[in-house]
Structure formats: C-alpha cells, structure tokens
Write a protein that holds these residues in place. Structure first.
Motif, short mmCIF file in Angstrom:
data_model
loop_
_atom_site.label_atom_id
_atom_site.label_comp_id
_atom_site.label_asym_id
_atom_site.label_seq_id
_atom_site.Cartn_x
_atom_site.Cartn_y
_atom_site.Cartn_z
N GLY A 29 -114.93 -8.81 -1.14
CA GLY A 29 -115.06 -9.61 0.08
C GLY A 29 -114.05 -9.25 1.15
O GLY A 29 -113.56 -10.14 1.87
N LEU A 31 -112.44 -8.31 4.60
CA LEU A 31 -112.80 -8.62 5.98
C LEU A 31 -112.67 -7.39 6.85
O LEU A 31 -111.91 -6.46 6.53
N PRO A 32 -113.39 -7.32 7.98
CA PRO A 32 -113.20 -6.21 8.91
C PRO A 32 -111.73 -6.06 9.28
O PRO A 32 -111.03 -7.06 9.48
N ALA A 34 -109.56 -4.77 7.21
CA ALA A 34 -108.77 -4.72 5.98
C ALA A 34 -108.12 -3.36 5.80
O ALA A 34 -108.72 -2.33 6.11
N TYR A 54 -117.88 -0.40 7.44
CA TYR A 54 -117.34 -1.75 7.30
C TYR A 54 -116.24 -2.09 8.30
O TYR A 54 -115.81 -3.24 8.38
N ASP A 88 -104.66 -4.29 1.48
CA ASP A 88 -105.58 -5.29 0.92
C ASP A 88 -106.30 -4.76 -0.32
O ASP A 88 -106.71 -5.54 -1.19
#
Length: 210
Positions: A29, A31-32, A34, A54, A88
C-alpha cells in the motif's frame, strides 16, 4: 493505452516478470512519492516501472550499475548509500540469493528503512535439499532458513506466497531455447541436483517494527 503496457513479462529477466512486483506494491500500500530502494537492480527495469507506473521515488542499487540515469547508483548491497530511517520500502528481486554476506545486506536494509517500512524479497527457495550452486542460480535455501534469517535481523514476516509456477515456466522456456545441457552448465548444476533441490520461487514481505 497506459504506460504499463510497455513492461511486458518477456522483457523482464526473472520469473513472473513484473507480476510479483505489482503484487508486492498492492500488499504494502505504498503512497505516491514513496521512497523505494531496489537492491541488486540490474538494468533498472523495476526502478523505471515503479517510478513511471506508481509515481514512487525509486532508486536502484547495483554493484555494476552504469548509465546516465540519476536513479541508478553503483554501490555494494552491504553498504547502501542512504541515511538511516529514510526508505519506505526495499526490494530485492532475484538478487538476495546471490549475495555472499546476507547478514550484512539485511542489516543495511533494516538501517535504511523507516519504522514500519517494508522489505520485499522475491527469489528461489528449496522445496527439497538446500544448495549453494556455483553458477547464476547462487544460494537456494529452505523457507524456514530464509524466514529465520530475516527475523533474526529484526523483521516480522507478514506474507509468504509461492510463485513456483512462474519459475517452472521461465526455466522451461530457457531449456527449450538453450537445451538442457547448456542450461545446467550456465546454472552450475546437474539435472540430478535440480531434482534434489526441487527449486521453487517465493514472494516474502516483512516489516520493520514501528
């Protein structure tokens, strides 16, 4: 047609192409934006995919990295050029089994990941006997060995999925193209040793404690 269509499986030299990469992104999951590190990135296909599909800030690390892309950097896996708690996610796709000092690599992955960050490993494992082959296949450990090693470095394994069918399809095509003798010579194994190892392919995702 979206950019993803350019990333077909036959251009990606590992079992399953980018299918397993997509599965990992879905599970974690991210996020943009990351911050993602791909350790042992090779030509950088996954890095490019993660950036363009992504919108991640992805960087590839490979001891043999070349080229003019600022997001591919030459460095050893055991000395990652990143600050502590800065990433991340860390990907290792078909590279972890080739590292001689896996302890050092895992220690570095733990260091650079943020609390709660994700370690993503896809690679071969032994469903029969473990082996350390001299060719391109490298080290093939049993599942319990891999999970124990990762856990000993402070990670908690959250997912293990088997993708052995992707390995069988990939090897089958290589054997058809090269012949069994050439395939075994380049892989540092014999047909008998392959039968004993019963090689499979996995996706493992583990987290660093928050």
């Amino acid at each position: 047609m979206e950019k993803e269509s350019e990333y077909s499986n036959h251009t990606c030299e590992r079992p399953g192409g980018l299918t397993i990469t997509r599965r990992a992104v879905e599970f974690c999951g991210f996020l943009p934006g990351a911050k993602i590190i791909d350790v042992g990135c090779g030509s950088g296909l996954t890095v490019e995919f993660l950036r363009e599909k992504y919108g991640f800030e992805a960087t590839g690390i490979d001891i043999n990295a070349t080229g003019e892309n600022s997001y591919l950097r030459a460095a050893p896996a055991g000395q990652l050029p990143f600050e502590p708690d800065s990433a991340d996610g860390v990907f290792m796709e078909c590279s972890f089994s080739l590292f001689n000092d896996q302890d050092a690599v895992l220690s570095e992955c733990y260091r650079v990941l943020k609390p709660g960050g994700w370690l993503i490993v896809s690679d071969m494992y032994a469903r029969g006997e473990a082996a350390w082959l001299t060719g391109r296949l490298g080290r093939i450990d049993k599942r319990e060995t891999i999970e124990s090693l990762v856990s000993s470095h402070g990670f908690t394994v959250k997912l293990w999925e088997d993708f052995s069918q992707c390995l069988m399809a990939w090897w089958g095509q290589m054997i058809m193209d090269q012949g069994m003798e050439s395939f075994c010579n380049s892989s540092g194994c014999s047909p008998e040793s392959l039968k004993r190892v019963k090689a499979g392919y996995f996706l493992m995702i583990a987290s660093k404690a928050v």
